[in-house]
Design a protein around this motif. Sequence first.
Motif, PDB file in Angstrom:
ATOM      1  N   TYR A 124     -10.144   7.770   1.158  1.00 19.70           N
ATOM      2  CA  TYR A 124      -8.940   6.962   0.957  1.00 19.70           C
ATOM      3  C   TYR A 124      -7.727   7.846   0.673  1.00 19.70           C
ATOM      4  O   TYR A 124      -6.623   7.595   1.169  1.00 19.70           O
ATOM      5  N   VAL A 125      -7.932   8.869  -0.130  1.00 16.42           N
ATOM      6  CA  VAL A 125      -6.817   9.780  -0.448  1.00 16.42           C
ATOM      7  C   VAL A 125      -6.310  10.460   0.821  1.00 16.42           C
ATOM      8  O   VAL A 125      -5.103  10.534   1.067  1.00 16.42           O
ATOM      9  N   ILE A 126      -7.239  10.953   1.643  1.00 14.99           N
ATOM     10  CA  ILE A 126      -6.844  11.594   2.906  1.00 14.99           C
ATOM     11  C   ILE A 126      -6.132  10.605   3.809  1.00 14.99           C
ATOM     12  O   ILE A 126      -5.115  10.915   4.438  1.00 14.99           O
ATOM     13  N   PHE A 127      -6.672   9.394   3.897  1.00 10.21           N
ATOM     14  CA  PHE A 127      -6.100   8.372   4.770  1.00 10.21           C
ATOM     15  C   PHE A 127      -4.650   8.078   4.399  1.00 10.21           C
ATOM     16  O   PHE A 127      -3.770   8.013   5.271  1.00 10.21           O
ATOM     17  N   PHE A 128      -4.384   7.911   3.110  1.00 12.76           N
ATOM     18  CA  PHE A 128      -3.026   7.601   2.687  1.00 12.76           C
ATOM     19  C   PHE A 128      -2.102   8.813   2.835  1.00 12.76           C
ATOM     20  O   PHE A 128      -0.894   8.655   3.033  1.00 12.76           O
ATOM     21  N   ARG A 129      -2.656  10.020   2.744  1.00 18.76           N
ATOM     22  CA  ARG A 129      -1.849  11.216   3.016  1.00 18.76           C
ATOM     23  C   ARG A 129      -1.410  11.239   4.486  1.00 18.76           C
ATOM     24  O   ARG A 129      -0.266  11.568   4.796  1.00 18.76           O
ATOM     25  N   ILE A 130      -2.320  10.870   5.376  1.00 17.50           N
ATOM     26  CA  ILE A 130      -1.979  10.839   6.806  1.00 17.50           C
ATOM     27  C   ILE A 130      -0.942   9.762   7.085  1.00 17.50           C
ATOM     28  O   ILE A 130       0.003   9.976   7.859  1.00 17.50           O
ATOM     29  N   ILE A 131      -1.092   8.612   6.444  1.00 17.49           N
ATOM     30  CA  ILE A 131      -0.098   7.542   6.612  1.00 17.49           C
ATOM     31  C   ILE A 131       1.276   8.012   6.165  1.00 17.49           C
ATOM     32  O   ILE A 131       2.287   7.771   6.828  1.00 17.49           O
ATOM     33  N   GLU A 132       1.303   8.712   5.030  1.00 15.84           N
ATOM     34  CA  GLU A 132       2.572   9.184   4.479  1.00 15.84           C
ATOM     35  C   GLU A 132       3.233  10.210   5.393  1.00 15.84           C
ATOM     36  O   GLU A 132       4.445  10.207   5.585  1.00 15.84           O
ATOM     37  N   LYS A 133       2.408  11.097   6.004  1.00 11.35           N
ATOM     38  CA  LYS A 133       2.964  12.182   6.808  1.00 11.35           C
ATOM     39  C   LYS A 133       3.187  11.813   8.273  1.00 11.35           C
ATOM     40  O   LYS A 133       4.138  12.290   8.899  1.00 11.35           O
ATOM     41  N   ALA A 134       2.303  10.970   8.830  1.00  7.82           N
ATOM     42  CA  ALA A 134       2.366  10.691  10.267  1.00  7.82           C
ATOM     43  C   ALA A 134       2.626   9.231  10.598  1.00  7.82           C
ATOM     44  O   ALA A 134       2.884   8.912  11.759  1.00  7.82           O
ATOM     45  N   GLY A 135       2.551   8.364   9.610  1.00  8.45           N
ATOM     46  CA  GLY A 135       2.769   6.952   9.870  1.00  8.45           C
ATOM     47  C   GLY A 135       1.465   6.210  10.116  1.00  8.45           C
ATOM     48  O   GLY A 135       0.459   6.812  10.490  1.00  8.45           O
ATOM     49  N   PRO A 136       1.481   4.880   9.934  1.00 10.85           N
ATOM     50  CA  PRO A 136       0.257   4.085  10.059  1.00 10.85           C
ATOM     51  C   PRO A 136      -0.320   4.048  11.470  1.00 10.85           C
ATOM     52  O   PRO A 136      -1.525   3.975  11.647  1.00 10.85           O
ATOM     53  N   SER A 137       0.535   4.089  12.494  1.00 11.10           N
ATOM     54  CA  SER A 137       0.038   3.998  13.871  1.00 11.10           C
ATOM     55  C   SER A 137      -0.853   5.179  14.218  1.00 11.10           C
ATOM     56  O   SER A 137      -1.936   5.022  14.788  1.00 11.10           O
TER      57      SER A 137
ATOM     58  N   GLY B 267       5.347  -2.648  -0.699  1.00 15.85           N
ATOM     59  CA  GLY B 267       6.194  -1.896  -1.616  1.00 15.85           C
ATOM     60  C   GLY B 267       5.472  -1.263  -2.783  1.00 15.85           C
ATOM     61  O   GLY B 267       6.100  -0.563  -3.586  1.00 15.85           O
ATOM     62  N   LEU B 268       4.165  -1.472  -2.899  1.00 14.06           N
ATOM     63  CA  LEU B 268       3.414  -0.872  -3.998  1.00 14.06           C
ATOM     64  C   LEU B 268       2.985   0.543  -3.632  1.00 14.06           C
ATOM     65  O   LEU B 268       2.861   0.900  -2.458  1.00 14.06           O
ATOM     66  N   HIS B 269       2.749   1.344  -4.663  1.00 16.92           N
ATOM     67  CA  HIS B 269       2.217   2.687  -4.428  1.00 16.92           C
ATOM     68  C   HIS B 269       0.845   2.548  -3.773  1.00 16.92           C
ATOM     69  O   HIS B 269      -0.005   1.787  -4.250  1.00 16.92           O
ATOM     70  N   PRO B 270       0.599   3.243  -2.663  1.00 18.92           N
ATOM     71  CA  PRO B 270      -0.685   3.080  -1.957  1.00 18.92           C
ATOM     72  C   PRO B 270      -1.904   3.391  -2.818  1.00 18.92           C
ATOM     73  O   PRO B 270      -2.953   2.787  -2.649  1.00 18.92           O
ATOM     74  N   LEU B 271      -1.767   4.330  -3.761  1.00 19.61           N
ATOM     75  CA  LEU B 271      -2.899   4.646  -4.633  1.00 19.61           C
ATOM     76  C   LEU B 271      -3.193   3.510  -5.602  1.00 19.61           C
ATOM     77  O   LEU B 271      -4.327   3.346  -6.046  1.00 19.61           O
ATOM     78  N   ALA B 272      -2.174   2.711  -5.938  1.00 16.59           N
ATOM     79  CA  ALA B 272      -2.402   1.555  -6.798  1.00 16.59           C
ATOM     80  C   ALA B 272      -3.271   0.536  -6.081  1.00 16.59           C
ATOM     81  O   ALA B 272      -4.203  -0.041  -6.656  1.00 16.59           O
TER      82      ALA B 272
END
Length: 301
Positions: A231-244, A180-185
Amino acid sequence: MPPVLILEFVALAALWGSSFLFMRLGATDFGIVATAGLRVGLAALFMLPAFLVPGVWTDFRRRMGPILFVGLLNSGIPFMLFAFAVLHIPTGLTSILNATVPLTGAVVAWVWLKERPGASRMLGLAIGFAGVCLLVIGKSGLSGLAASSSPLALLAMGACLLATVCYGLAASFTKKHLGGLHPLATASGSQIGAALALTLPTMVFWPSQPAGATAWWAVIAVALLCTAIAYVIFFRIIEKAGPSKALTVTFLVPVFAMSYGAVFLDERITAWMVGCGLVIVCGTALSTGLVRVGWLERRAA
């Protein structure tokens, strides 16, 4: 996947693939501990602006202790282990072993979080670990080293696998304690935690001889490009496409890493390495649920 997302996906694989090359160039002059310490220290500085994003500082302050601790598991210890590994085995081989992260993550989640994998995932774990065993024990997989049975080479491969266990532990710890935390945190705070943990060891093991310009540029590149920006790109992909889907970047990283090693370090890419890498990728695809065997799932149901 939208074209922009595909470009980000490939860029992330290219960045993470280059991390093994940069670590090799940095560790040659700085040594194992200082290379890892500089990487997380500079990455933490580069990621400080993330705290200006609304909600990031609040979430970090709320769960500061666990976030700082996960940085040691997810960055500090693994980066030291990989810095040791790239000094003794080809960077391409190191990247293939790194591709087992989803496998070890699944095992840790199974043992710790009781997330028992289905039939297809069980098969994937078996195939993936079989690929790792073949890679480690196969003499052809060690071609290009000074000696195929070198104890340091085997120790380096063990270090890679231990690093993947750290990643698996960090993933399960994050899921259990940092949900539940902000991924950038989590991303920014973890780098700060790793930097704090490695500050004293870095000072103790700082090289007695001044490092060259190549080594300095290498650690700056691995910190800025392969850690902070990645890391920034990775979390952007998670946000847009999901972790899988974001996880599948692991499959592409060795392609770039082996290419960089062959071009810049004259490392030899053997058929055994490629074959074992494909076995590991197939096992990982099954173990993460990206690919399923329908009849096996129905039989197990």
